[in-house]
Design an enzyme around this catalytic site. Structure first.
Site, mmCIF file in Angstrom:
data_model
loop_
_atom_site.group_PDB
_atom_site.id
_atom_site.type_symbol
_atom_site.label_atom_id
_atom_site.label_comp_id
_atom_site.label_asym_id
_atom_site.label_seq_id
_atom_site.Cartn_x
_atom_site.Cartn_y
_atom_site.Cartn_z
ATOM 1 N N GLY A 141 0.798 -1.226 0.000
ATOM 2 C CA GLY A 141 0.000 0.000 0.000
ATOM 3 C C GLY A 141 0.825 1.267 0.000
ATOM 4 O O GLY A 141 0.277 2.366 -0.170
ATOM 5 N N LYS B 32 -22.008 33.184 11.030
ATOM 6 C CA LYS B 32 -22.010 31.709 11.075
ATOM 7 C C LYS B 32 -21.488 31.178 12.400
ATOM 8 O O LYS B 32 -20.489 31.653 12.928
ATOM 9 C CB LYS B 32 -21.139 31.167 9.945
ATOM 10 C CG LYS B 32 -20.988 29.659 9.953
ATOM 11 C CD LYS B 32 -20.390 29.157 8.655
ATOM 12 C CE LYS B 32 -18.950 28.748 8.803
ATOM 13 N NZ LYS B 32 -18.393 28.168 7.594
ATOM 14 N N HIS C 81 -6.559 29.567 3.279
ATOM 15 C CA HIS C 81 -7.725 29.750 4.159
ATOM 16 C C HIS C 81 -7.570 31.026 4.991
ATOM 17 O O HIS C 81 -8.544 31.734 5.237
ATOM 18 C CB HIS C 81 -7.882 28.521 5.045
ATOM 19 C CG HIS C 81 -9.115 28.537 5.877
ATOM 20 N ND1 HIS C 81 -10.371 28.727 5.340
ATOM 21 C CD2 HIS C 81 -9.287 28.423 7.213
ATOM 22 C CE1 HIS C 81 -11.265 28.714 6.315
ATOM 23 N NE2 HIS C 81 -10.636 28.534 7.456
HETATM 24 C C1 R5P Z 1 -14.735 28.219 6.929
HETATM 25 O O1 R5P Z 1 -14.151 29.075 7.593
HETATM 26 C C2 R5P Z 1 -14.635 28.175 5.455
HETATM 27 O O2 R5P Z 1 -14.559 29.460 4.911
HETATM 28 C C3 R5P Z 1 -15.807 27.460 4.833
HETATM 29 O O3 R5P Z 1 -16.996 28.164 5.118
HETATM 30 C C4 R5P Z 1 -15.941 26.067 5.357
HETATM 31 O O4 R5P Z 1 -14.719 25.418 5.285
HETATM 32 C C5 R5P Z 1 -16.980 25.290 4.590
HETATM 33 O O5 R5P Z 1 -17.120 24.035 5.156
HETATM 34 P P1 R5P Z 1 -18.393 23.149 4.888
HETATM 35 O O6 R5P Z 1 -18.602 23.084 3.408
HETATM 36 O O7 R5P Z 1 -18.030 21.820 5.483
HETATM 37 O O8 R5P Z 1 -19.544 23.770 5.593
#
Ligand code: R5P
Length: 296
Positions: free
Chosen positions: A34, A193, A131
């Site tokens: 693997g 959020k 990110h």
């Molecule tokens: C979070 O801070 C990112 O900007 C995205 O909103 C997040 O990674 C999205 O994740 P999911 O599609 O799992 O809700």
């Protein structure tokens, strides 16, 4: 020469084409136990540009092997392009299901651990829409960023009705603004959020009235799709006309696409930093510009 990781073969070819640089031969194999083997037999250049999205754990091992392989083949400088950096969202100690209020001890900063490993056999790193902008600091090697986000406006239809470019959380507001600027007109706003678990979020609706307006939801990543699907449901209830979803990195884990279409999204567009069926635009031009200006 450009060396393609297995998850970035189309993007690497597009970058090679933009730059007029040869695409190296690559082989991806595995042993009976693997263990993976990624190689570039016949690589023959002084400079190696490896383009490799680390969308999953195996892709990280493959990238480390390709970095080592080009050094073995005599490359004297190596540039690593991470179109998408896996593990980047683990940029603090975090356990599955953890809420923001708790920080467990004995947990890794996985983003830093991965960045350090990737830094060992490369001179430079280029990240596409990381990110967090300060993720360049996680690398021991010199790291810079480029953005493919403006390109997300290209497939959005002309003539949207009073468009709202909406981020599902405040962190993506600048990204929504970037896509709005590239589109040329529209309002920018964000939901509030709260993440409840790995695949569940709670959103507080934005202040903007979306009734009878077209909405373009913009985020950096769609992973499980929960964030976007929840936002789409709110917008449907609030009387939005068309709902378009745009993201840079279409990770689309598990049933994310089905979740989004069931929520009522009209169109999903993404770049090819993660190569998916929804990759309508390429990150190759900004990556090529960065390489041309700083490495070639
Ligand atoms: C979070 O801070 C990112 O900007 C995205 O909103 C997040 O990674 C999205 O994740 P999911 O599609 O799992 O809700």
């Amino acid at each position: 020469m450009i060396v393609a990781g297995s998850r970035s073969q189309a993007l690497a070819a597009a970058v090679a084409d933009e730059l007029g640089v040869a695409l190296a031969p690559v082989e991806y194999d595995s042993f009976p136990d693997g263990e993976l083997l990624a190689a570039t037999p016949g690589f023959d250049a002084e400079r190696a540009i490896i383009v490799s999205a680390t969308t999953d754990t195996a892709a990280i091992v493959e990238l480390l092997q390709l970095q080592d392989a080009v050094s073995e083949a005599g490359a004297d400088s190596v540039l690593t392009v991470l179109p998408y950096m896996g593990y980047a969202r683990q940029d603090r100690p975090i356990a599955p299901g953890e809420t923001a209020a708790t920080t467990p001890s004995g947990y890794p900063v996985s983003a830093r651990a991965v960045a350090r490993a990737v830094s060992v056999a490369t001179d430079r790193v280029v990240l596409v829409d990381p990110h967090e902008p300060d993720h360049t600091a996680l690398f021991d090697a010199s790291a810079t960023t480029v953005s493919a986000a403006p390109r997300l406006a290209d497939p959005v239809p002309d003539g949207l009705a009073e468009p709202v470019f909406l981020a599902p959380d405040e962190g993506a507001t600048d990204l929504a603004g970037t896509v709005r600027d590239a589109y040329g007109r529209g309002t920018v706003d964000a939901f509030e959020k709260v993440r409840l678990s790995g695949d569940a979020v709670d959103l507080r609706p934005s202040a903007v009235d979306v009734s009878d307006r077209d909405v373009v939801l913009v985020d950096d990543i769609i992973a499980t799709g929960s964030t976007m699907a929840t936002a789409v449901e709110f917008l449907q209830d609030d009387g939005a006309m068309g709902v378009y979803v745009a993201c840079v990195h279409a990770v689309l884990a598990r049933n994310a696409l089905t979740k989004l279409y069931r929520a009522g999204v009209d169109t999903i567009v993404a770049t090819d930093t993660v190569e998916r069926s929804v990759s309508a635009v390429s990150a190759a031009p900004p990556i090529a510009t960065e390489i041309r200006e700083t490495f070639l």
